[in-house]
Enzyme design. Structure first.
Site, PDB file in Angstrom:
ATOM      1  N   SER A 236      40.242  43.671  38.654  1.00 36.66           N
ATOM      2  CA  SER A 236      39.338  43.886  39.781  1.00 36.66           C
ATOM      3  C   SER A 236      37.892  43.719  39.326  1.00 36.66           C
ATOM      4  CB  SER A 236      39.556  45.277  40.393  1.00 36.66           C
ATOM      5  OG  SER A 236      38.623  46.189  39.852  1.00 36.66           O
ATOM      6  N   LYS A 237      37.085  43.252  40.246  1.00 35.44           N
ATOM      7  CA  LYS A 237      35.690  42.956  39.927  1.00 35.44           C
ATOM      8  C   LYS A 237      34.961  44.223  39.476  1.00 35.44           C
ATOM      9  CE  LYS A 237      31.669  40.781  42.209  1.00 35.44           C
ATOM     10  NZ  LYS A 237      30.898  40.750  41.018  1.00 35.44           N
ATOM     11  N   ARG A 238      35.366  45.353  40.027  1.00 36.02           N
ATOM     12  CA  ARG A 238      34.708  46.600  39.710  1.00 36.02           C
ATOM     13  C   ARG A 238      35.015  47.065  38.284  1.00 36.02           C
ATOM     14  NH1 ARG A 238      36.322  51.154  41.182  1.00 36.02           N
ATOM     15  NH2 ARG A 238      38.013  50.266  42.399  1.00 36.02           N
TER      16      ARG A 238
END
Ligand code: GLU
Length: 468
Positions: A236-238
């Site tokens: 995930s980008k986070r």
């Protein structure tokens, strides 16, 4: 069998996910190996973004990896007529109906009935006329199953009763991804749809539309396994570093990245891991791709990159490293040129971009602290501003000015000195706001925090032992 035609169909997101890079690579390898064609199609039906902006990043990333395409880019935003024609055909066959439900109404009905989310067919028999403000939904058959032989996952089958009457056109008149994707694959003569496994649940809808439109045999589907992190969670980008651009900027070699991506879901067998482009084109087998999630292992990628670096000739190594070093500071080169008296001074003006932590001259540190009683408060105010502002020189300038004003330092030049010392370790250098911009927000914030802590530690120590 007709010649192979595959496509990469990214939706513009502002960065190129490593998962998209792996999908593009597998399509490319398959096309080159089969002597087929590789088409680039930008799925921008859904975005009001600037087309040039959104696509430049995708094209740059693919070019960096050496994934050349034979056709395109095509833009879905330019193909609305084709989608309208398909919608007209489905309407005339009675396969669509108009619907004026809001998503909130649908959610409330499902909740009240204890049903899973998804449209419940409320407008199916209402006979609403299609009109602006009304979506169009596909009359999904309630009987039977929709199945396909997936190259990666084997036989996949969905009970049609589990598929909702999905929308193909929004109430604002815009065709939806699900329809545009099918119309384009047919129009572009795509023979193999190779894409991420997140699209598996869309595939029965694609096949139902394909058949409803009478488009003949549908393409072969191959759904590539999910990429996961060390905790086996979907990337995930986070949480994870997922933008291909970040790896490029950190100095990964495109040929190492190319090699590594090819191993995500596929293996040449044995313990071989280093394979050239040519070897990958000849040895890659789409039907040997595994369906289990593939671990995107940054450590392994770094080790592979190191092997590629060591394999370069000394002169190639120097050339590649020089090119990378230059790319890090070249945006501020014109400012450095105005200030340096010798080439050796160039290094001391740009070293802050390369060092993991700034090296601060103790005399300069002491001088700035003496001259700026509001040092800590100013760095705090600047950090707060930098967390919010757009990361562009003009906005950074304004945030600095405002931070100064907030702590009673109204002259911009005076507000700059503590910030400059914190992020570059010096009191002179290239223009501060361009420097901060180039350094990047997160590194800048980390350095401001480190300088603030150092100052607080010093203050605490001198309070504990006041000068005699
Ligand atoms: N536009 C879709 C995406 O970016 C890809 C659809 C496809 O490959 O069929 O996820």
């Amino acid at each position: 069998m007709s010649a192979v035609r595959v496509r990469m169909a990214p939706s513009p997101t502002g960065y190129f996910h490593v998962g998209s890079a792996r999908t593009a690579l597998f399509n490319w390898l398959f096309a080159r190996q089969q002597g087929g064609q590789f088409v680039l199609r930008i799925e921008d039906t859904d975005l009001a973004r600037n087309r040039a902006d959104a696509t430049a990043g995708i094209e740059r990333a693919m070019t960096w990896l050496g994934l050349d395409w034979d056709e395109g880019p095509y833009f879905q935003s330019e193909r609305a007529q084709l989608y309208e024609a398909a919608i007209g055909r489905l309407l005339s066959k009675g396969l669509l109906y108009a619907c004026d439900c809001t998503s909130q109404q649908v959610a409330e009905r499902n909740q009240a009935a204890g049903r899973p989310p998804g449209y419940d067919g409320f407008c199916r028999e209402r006979g609403l006329e299609p009109s602006p403000g009304r979506a169009l939904r596909f009359r999904t058959p309630h009987q039977g199953r929709t199945s396909w032989a997936d190259v990666v996952r084997g036989e996949v089958s969905y009970d049609n009763a589990s598929i909702e009457d999905f929308a193909v056109r929004k109430s604002n008149g815009q065709a939806l991804f699900i329809l545009a994707n099918v119309v384009d694959d047919a129009d572009m003569g795509i023979t193999h749809v190779i894409r991420g496994e997140d699209h598996v649940p869309n595939t029965p809808k694609h096949i139902l539309l394909w058949d409803a439109l009478g488009l003949g045999p549908h393409p072969v589907f191959a759904h590539l396994p999910l990429l996961v992190n060390a905790a086996r969670k979907k990337l995930s980008k986070r949480r994870d570093k997922v933008a291909l651009e970040d790896y490029r900027d950190e100095g990964y070699l495109p040929e190492a990245m190319f090699n590594y991506l090819a191993l995500l879901g596929w293996s040449p067998g044995g313990d071989r891991e280093i394979l050239s482009r040519e070897q990958l084109v000849s040895e890659f087998r789409l039907d040997q791709v595994k369906s289990s999630p593939a671990f995107f292992d940054e450590q392994k990628l770094a080790a592979l990159n190191a092997e590629y670096l060591r394999a370069l000739s000394p002169s190639d190594f120097t050339a590649r490293a020089s090119e990378w070093l230059a790319s890090r500071w070249s945006p501020i080169a014109p400012f450095v040129q105005e200030r340096a008296r010798t080439l050796s001074e160039v290094y001391s003006m740009v070293d802050f971009l390369f060092l993991p932590e700034v090296r601060t001259d103790p005399a300069e540190w002491a001088k700035v602290r003496r001259q700026h009683p509001a040092f800590v408060a100013l760095l705090e105010a600047a950090s707060a501003g930098y967390e919010q502002c757009e990361w562009e020189p003009a906005s950074i300038r304004q945030a600095t000015q405002e931070a100064g004003a907030a702590v009673g330092v109204s002259a911009l030049a005076k507000a700059q000195a503590p910030v400059r010392l914190a992020v570059t370790g010096r009191t002179v250098g290239p223009p501060l706001f361009e420097s901060l911009h180039l350094l990047g927000r997160s590194r800048a914030l980390a350095r401001l925090a480190a300088a603030r802590e150092r100052a607080l530690r010093e203050d605490a120590a001198s309070a504990a032992s006041p000068p005699a």
